[in-house]
Design an enzyme around this catalytic site. Structure first.
Site, short mmCIF file in Angstrom:
data_model
loop_
_atom_site.label_atom_id
_atom_site.label_comp_id
_atom_site.label_asym_id
_atom_site.label_seq_id
_atom_site.Cartn_x
_atom_site.Cartn_y
_atom_site.Cartn_z
N SER A 13 44.02 44.24 19.42
CA SER A 13 45.27 43.46 19.36
C SER A 13 46.53 44.27 19.63
CB SER A 13 45.40 42.77 18.01
OG SER A 13 44.53 41.67 17.97
N LYS A 61 48.44 43.06 22.55
CA LYS A 61 49.33 41.89 22.50
C LYS A 61 50.80 42.29 22.65
CE LYS A 61 45.91 39.43 19.75
NZ LYS A 61 45.43 39.07 18.40
N TYR A 85 49.66 40.62 10.73
CA TYR A 85 49.08 39.34 10.29
C TYR A 85 49.53 39.01 8.87
CZ TYR A 85 46.53 40.83 14.31
OH TYR A 85 46.24 41.30 15.55
N VAL A 108 41.83 45.47 15.57
CA VAL A 108 40.58 45.65 14.82
C VAL A 108 39.73 46.83 15.30
CG1 VAL A 108 40.37 43.26 13.99
CG2 VAL A 108 39.34 43.90 16.18
N1 GLN Z 1 39.73 40.94 20.19
C1 GLN Z 1 39.97 40.70 18.79
C2 GLN Z 1 39.80 39.24 18.49
O1 GLN Z 1 40.25 38.43 19.25
C3 GLN Z 1 41.35 41.16 18.46
C4 GLN Z 1 41.69 40.94 17.02
C5 GLN Z 1 42.53 42.03 16.42
O2 GLN Z 1 42.57 43.15 16.90
N2 GLN Z 1 43.16 41.73 15.32
O3 GLN Z 1 39.22 38.86 17.50
#
Ligand code: GLN
Length: 314
Positions: free
Chosen positions: A73, A76, A250, A268
């Site tokens: 993520s 993003k 988050y 993650v």
């Molecule tokens: N690729 C992961 C997902 O879509 C990214 C989530 C994350 O890094 N928080 O679940």
């Protein structure tokens, strides 16, 4: 040593991050590696790295800071920077700017709020941003990769196809989110196409060193302080930092503001990047996650960084 603050006119960042690496070492086996993406399940939880890049062009590293991992993520932030620069305020008709108070992959809020995701950093919002990337770029995957390479000053950065495929095969929640968005008319491209680009952006493989360098434009009003490249405008940089501050972790955004006090973004894969405007960006990596999906030792390391340096945005 814990509890003492390093006070000096010029910070000895090298000493500080080495001390942090030592302090967090007991935490490395406490978190859980993100096994819901099978390709990430085998990453060793004992990995740990920190890199600090300053607007003066210095770089300090310790531990596994040069080893590449899945940025997930963290991507993003790159897609948002690309889209904000291209389409500006039109984005906010499709995505909100409020913390969600929900897990990153939650579906419930999207129905209550009629298909307009709370913010660009939860998965639903990121899928809308990726949809915009596909609309705006002739070859979105190449353009995104090149954008990231330019930000990091490293032309070897690329996608990890095995991670992208692994997530494609198991990403049922993301597929549900994409189809849900489509049903509300908030996805213009085919959901399968959006998911493909999304899984690839998450699979980008970078080191702490790459990431600290790549986020430096956010510490310097949108301009890369190393080569003078304007990545985005000052206004956009301020806004991206504000979104990282409120939505980057988050449903732990409040906790991160409380304990760390910097705009930050987690993934993650175990990476967290934080920005100290006007001064530096810092990337940490430790694959063991807490229950909110944020790096357990990485979170602590950033908390110690702002404690030992006595710095935060507050
Ligand atoms: N690729 C992961 C997902 O879509 C990214 C989530 C994350 O890094 N928080 O679940």
């Amino acid at each position: 040593m814990a509890g003492k603050t390093v006070k000096a006119g010029i910070m000895d960042y090298q000493k500080i991050i080495e001390r942090i690496a030592e302090d967090v070492s007991p935490l490395l086996d406490k978190g859980e590696v993100a096994s819901y993406i099978p390709a990430l399940a085998g990453v060793s939880p004992s990995k740990f790295g920190i890199a600090v890049a300053t607007v003066r062009g210095e770089c300090f590293t310790t531990g596994d800071a040069s080893e590449c991992f899945s940025i997930q993520s963290l991507s993003k932030v790159f897609t948002l920077a690309m889209v904000m620069d291209r389409i500006g305020d039109a984005l906010w008709e499709r995505v909100g700017r409020e913390a969600s108070g929900n897990p990153f992959n939650s579906l419930v809020q999207l129905e209550y709020e009629h298909g307009r995701p709370r913010n660009p950093f939860i998965n639903a919002g990121a899928l809308v941003v990726t949809d915009c990337i596909i609309l705006e770029n002739h070859d979105p995957m190449r353009d995104l990769r090149d954008f990231v390479r330019t930000c990091a000053g490293n032309n070897t950065i690329g996608y990890d196809e095995s991670v992208a495929l692994s997530e494609k095969e198991t990403g049922h929640r993301n597929a549900a989110l994409a189809h849900f968005l489509k049903s509300y008319g908030n996805l213009y491209n085919d959901p399968g196409r959006v998911l493909d680009v999304y899984y690839h952006q998450c699979s980008l493989s970078m080191s702490c060193k790459d990431l600290a360098r790549a986020f430096l434009f956010l510490a310097n009003g949108g301009t890369d302080p190393v080569n003078g490249n304007i990545v985005c405008g000052l206004r956009q940089a301020k806004r991206i930092n504000a979104l990282m501050q409120t939505c980057g972790l988050y449903d732990e955004g409040g906790e991160f503001a409380f304990r760390v006090g910097l705009p930050g973004k987690s993934g993650v894969g175990g990476g967290i990047v934080a920005v100290m405007p006007g001064e530096l960006s810092i990337a940490v990596w430790s694959p063991g996650l807490n229950t909110a999906g944020n790096s357990l030792a990485g979170f602590k390391a950033l908390e110690l960084f702002t404690t030992y340096t006595s710095k935060s945005i507050f």
